[in-house]
Design an enzyme around this catalytic site. Structure first.
Site, short mmCIF file in Angstrom:
data_model
loop_
_atom_site.label_atom_id
_atom_site.label_comp_id
_atom_site.label_asym_id
_atom_site.label_seq_id
_atom_site.Cartn_x
_atom_site.Cartn_y
_atom_site.Cartn_z
N LYS A 249 -34.66 53.72 53.71
CA LYS A 249 -33.87 54.65 52.23
C LYS A 249 -33.10 55.96 52.76
O LYS A 249 -33.84 56.05 53.62
CB LYS A 249 -35.57 54.54 51.47
CG LYS A 249 -34.62 54.49 50.02
CD LYS A 249 -35.86 54.71 49.21
CE LYS A 249 -35.94 55.23 47.66
NZ LYS A 249 -37.03 54.74 46.76
N GLU B 287 -47.07 49.32 34.49
CA GLU B 287 -47.29 49.68 32.82
C GLU B 287 -48.07 49.12 32.39
O GLU B 287 -49.48 49.74 31.78
CB GLU B 287 -45.86 50.23 32.44
CG GLU B 287 -45.19 51.66 32.76
CD GLU B 287 -44.19 50.86 33.75
OE1 GLU B 287 -43.80 49.66 33.83
OE2 GLU B 287 -43.35 51.18 34.86
N ARG C 197 -43.08 48.42 27.65
CA ARG C 197 -43.61 46.94 28.80
C ARG C 197 -45.03 47.01 28.08
O ARG C 197 -45.45 46.02 28.20
CB ARG C 197 -43.94 47.51 30.20
CG ARG C 197 -42.66 48.01 31.04
CD ARG C 197 -42.05 46.30 31.69
NE ARG C 197 -40.85 45.80 31.91
CZ ARG C 197 -40.81 45.51 33.18
NH1 ARG C 197 -41.30 46.23 34.12
NH2 ARG C 197 -39.61 45.16 33.26
C1 LIG Z 1 -40.27 49.61 34.74
C2 LIG Z 1 -40.16 50.51 35.33
N1 LIG Z 1 -41.16 51.32 35.44
C3 LIG Z 1 -40.62 52.32 36.70
C4 LIG Z 1 -39.25 52.56 36.38
C5 LIG Z 1 -38.37 53.75 37.61
N2 LIG Z 1 -38.24 53.63 39.24
C6 LIG Z 1 -36.67 53.24 39.27
S1 LIG Z 1 -36.27 53.15 40.83
C7 LIG Z 1 -38.27 52.83 41.39
C8 LIG Z 1 -38.40 52.49 42.69
C9 LIG Z 1 -38.10 50.95 42.69
O1 LIG Z 1 -38.74 50.81 44.41
P1 LIG Z 1 -38.34 49.68 45.07
O2 LIG Z 1 -37.83 49.10 44.12
O3 LIG Z 1 -38.53 49.21 46.63
O4 LIG Z 1 -36.47 50.07 45.24
P2 LIG Z 1 -36.37 51.64 46.49
O5 LIG Z 1 -35.67 52.94 45.78
O6 LIG Z 1 -37.05 51.65 47.02
O7 LIG Z 1 -34.93 50.41 47.43
C10 LIG Z 1 -39.24 53.04 40.03
C11 LIG Z 1 -39.78 53.17 40.59
C12 LIG Z 1 -38.26 51.42 36.38
N3 LIG Z 1 -36.69 51.73 36.76
N4 LIG Z 1 -38.94 51.47 35.36
#
Ligand SMILES: Cc1ncc(C[n+]2csc(CCOP(=O)(O)OP(=O)(O)O)c2C)c(N)n1
Length: 650
Positions: free
Chosen positions: A290, A383, A411
């Protein structure tokens, strides 16, 4: 490592579609990756947006577009916050100057924006299910779901894996594993992935052994042939089960990896060779970093996950440091006040526990977890699990406070209804980012919660007018032991009101009359309370003297105050930062029509229209939809005028 020098015209300028990209020789891809990285850094620091995740997917995106044939082959980006390079390569470079701004480029993939966005995203963990659907509808072209290790923790993603047998031909899941969600990733899947990374992969070992045998005994030797027959058993015994991608294999996907997700040339070769395996679902495991290529983001990926407009780009001498959020503002945000109050109340009530679904930093609960590590749970992007888990805790005698953004709580609707409300469990739901959230746009607006909560029996629903009232509501909710309570508050700074040391609870179902008036009453919620007070001043100039009410309990409403206002006013105006459909104003109309029938006064509902609200600045959007002092004033005057017209006709 990226430096902050200006973007010079280069290869990127010549790429307006994936076809342009395919015309480049493979050898120039690393140079293009650097250009894209530099472009993203300079552009996103100006406009704001998701940065660290996008820096991590540059090579992966280049390789996918180089080898596959979008939009005929469909790329489904999970969550979609990491798809900026995809947008750049699919003809949207010019749009980046207005990224996430009103009427500008969306920060997420959207089929309305481009045919290359195979599926609209914003909420996490949808990609595998959506890609399986696309693949079942048409498997004559490839369907590729790109999912992060964080998104993989979501129940919907796991159900997607569980349904991998639905895959037809040409189906790939690319796991983009950077070890991070927004904060550090959590749970057994995250552990499984770290185990895979920490140990040599069978494929790596296989290549090494096969090479050694061929060199010593020859590629066609009997020894090599025997080796090919027994290799699986060798791996079975010598490679620990947990480090073999076994989870994915057992779920029916052929596992490939882990691979270096930043070596674009090998990724191109890998995808070219994987295209030959078109008759089984594949899972390709990429290791990425990242924030890759920009030291501050590599070092603090959480801070650089999403940045605001005008974030200074650190130059080589490290002299410019990005200020932490709370250093920039003197007034605390609602999120900070919530987190501080949680810590304060947890000191008095030992049963309080806090739950977040992958948003410890976003909800402010990270701080709580530092003070009370044994009373804090981050359950990943789940969630639904968070809500039912909280219900179990409440049933067992704890006082759970479950903090989830309003939009993501969508959700968990059934869990709110079936697990919390039906069983009258005293869980406190802190719904952060309620109302308009601005730049994240239509997938993230927290504008449905009052509607989806108001309809559930046994729920108490509160909206604070300022940060001090948020503190009082938190205590009120914790003291309320007969059913769930929700408190919804905005993604904003507080109003800077005085904060008495002692927190006093509110009486459930009581509104606050803030301004006496006659003939007209404005019933406002949360962020709309100051707006209503300002509108009242403007209306005074037109000879009106409206009452203004802080209608802080959406459910139960203050029936006494509502009826008394309804009896003495000819117009009630409700103002809420929620869709008008089924929200607070609808509740007022339902109640009054039942109690007063034809004698009820006219009610004007001011809320958001029956459509998805686009991205833009909070203020701009509020103005666009009439949630401003001018908007409220105009609505009241318009009602006044039409009432006068009606009188003339009579
Ligand atoms: C249902 C839901 N819960 C929480 C989020 C907030 N959120 C956005 S990106 C993220 C992290 C995603 O991590 P990853 O899939 O590993 O992607 P990275 O940013 O590490 O590349 C979260 C928790 C979301 N978008 N959707």
């Amino acid at each position: 490592m990226i430096e902050s020098r200006q973007v010079e015209p280069g290869i990127l300028e010549t790429i307006n579609s994936p076809e342009d990209l395919k015309r480049l020789p493979e050898s120039r891809l690393p140079e293009l990756a650097e250009e894209i990285r530099r472009f993203l850094l300079q552009s996103v620091t100006k406009t704001g947006g998701h940065l660290a995740s996008n820096l991590g997917t540059v090579e992966l995106t280049l390789a996918l577009h180089y080898v596959f044939d979008s939009p005929r082959d469909r790329l489904v980006w999970d969550t979609g916050h990491q798809a900026y390079a995809h947008k750049l390569l699919t003809g949207r470079r010019e749009g980046f100057s207005r990224l996430r701004q009103l009427d500008g480029l969306s920060g997420f993939p959207s089929p309305k924006e481009s045919a290359h966005d195979a599926f609209g995203t914003g909420h996490a963990s949808t990609s595998i299910a959506a890609a399986l659907g696309l693949n079942n509808a048409d498997d004559s072209h490839w369907t590729i779901a790109v999912i992060g290790d964080g998104a993989l923790t979501g129940g919907l993603a796991l159900t997607g894996l569980n349904n991998s047998s639905l895959a037809r031909k040409r189906f790939i899941v690319v796991l983009n594993d950077n070890g991070m969600s927004i904060d550090a990733n959590v749970g057994t899947i995250a552990r499984h992935l770290s185990n895979i990374k920490a140990r040599p992969s069978p494929r790596w070992l296989n290549r090494a052994l096969r090479g050694a045998i061929s060199r010593v005994f020859g590629g066609e030797s009997w020894f090599r042939r025997i080796y090919e027959k027994v290799k699986d058993s060798i791996f079975y015994f010598f490679i620990p089960r947990r480090s073999r991608g076994v989870l994915f294999e057992e779920m029916g996907l052929s596992y490939f990896g882990p691979y270096d997700g930043h070596n674009v040339i090998s990724l191109v070769r890998l995808f070219k060779s994987l295209k030959r395996i078109d008759d089984e679902p594949l899972l390709v495991h990429m290791i990425t970093q990242k924030g890759h290529g920009y030291a501050p983001a590599e070092d603090s990926p959480t801070q650089w996950h999403g940045i605001s407009a005008g974030t200074p780009l650190r130059v080589e001498d490290d002299s410019i440091v990005v200020p932490a959020d709370n250093e920039r503002r003197s007034v605390k945000s609602y999120t900070e006040v919530f987190a501080d109050t949680m810590i304060e109340l947890a000191g008095k009530y030992p049963d309080i526990v806090a739950i977040t679904a992958a948003m410890p930093s976003g909800t402010g609960l990270k701080k709580f977890g530092e003070v009370y590590p044994d009373r804090f749970y981050d359950v990943g992007i789940s969630e639904e699990f968070a809500v039912t888990f909280a219900c179990g805790l409440a049933h067992g005698g704890k006082r759970p406070v479950c903090a989830i953004y309003s939009t993501f709580m969508q959700r968990a609707f059934d869990q709110l209804l079936h697990d919390a409300a039906l069983q009258e469990l005293p869980v406190v739901f802190a719904l952060d980012r309620g109302g308009i959230v601005g730049a994240d746009g239509e997938t993230h607006q927290g504008v449905f919660d009052l509607s989806y909560l108001r309809m559930i029996p046994n729920f108490t629903v509160m909206v604070p007018k300022d940060e001090e009232e948020l503190r009082r509501m938190l205590l009120t909710a914790l003291e309320h032991r007969s059913g769930p309570c929700a408190i919804r508050y905005p993604r904003e700074s507080g109003l800077g009101v005085p904060m008495p040391k002692e927190i006093r609870p509110l009486e459930i179902g009581t509104w606050e009359l803030l301004r006496e008036g006659e003939q007209v009453a404005v019933l406002a919620l949360g962020t709309m309370v100051p707006v209503a007070l300002e509108a009242a001043k403007l209306l005074e100039k037109s000879g009106l003297n409206p009452a203004v009410v802080n209608a802080r309990f959406v459910r139960p409403m203050d029936a006494g105050m509502l009826l008394s206002l309804a009896k003495r006013c000819r117009l009630l105006v409700t103002v809420e930062e929620n869709v008008a459909c089924g929200g607070f104003g609808s509740g007022v109309v339902e109640y009054l029509s039942q109690k007063m029938g034809d004698a009820m006064p006219r009610v004007r509902i001011i809320g958001l229209p029956d459509k998805f609200v686009e991205h833009g600045g909070n203020r701009e959007l509020r103005e666009r939809y009439g949630l401003s002092a001018i908007g409220v004033t105009a609505a009241v005057l318009c009602e006044q005028e039409s009432a006068e017209q009606r009188l003339k006709i009579v």
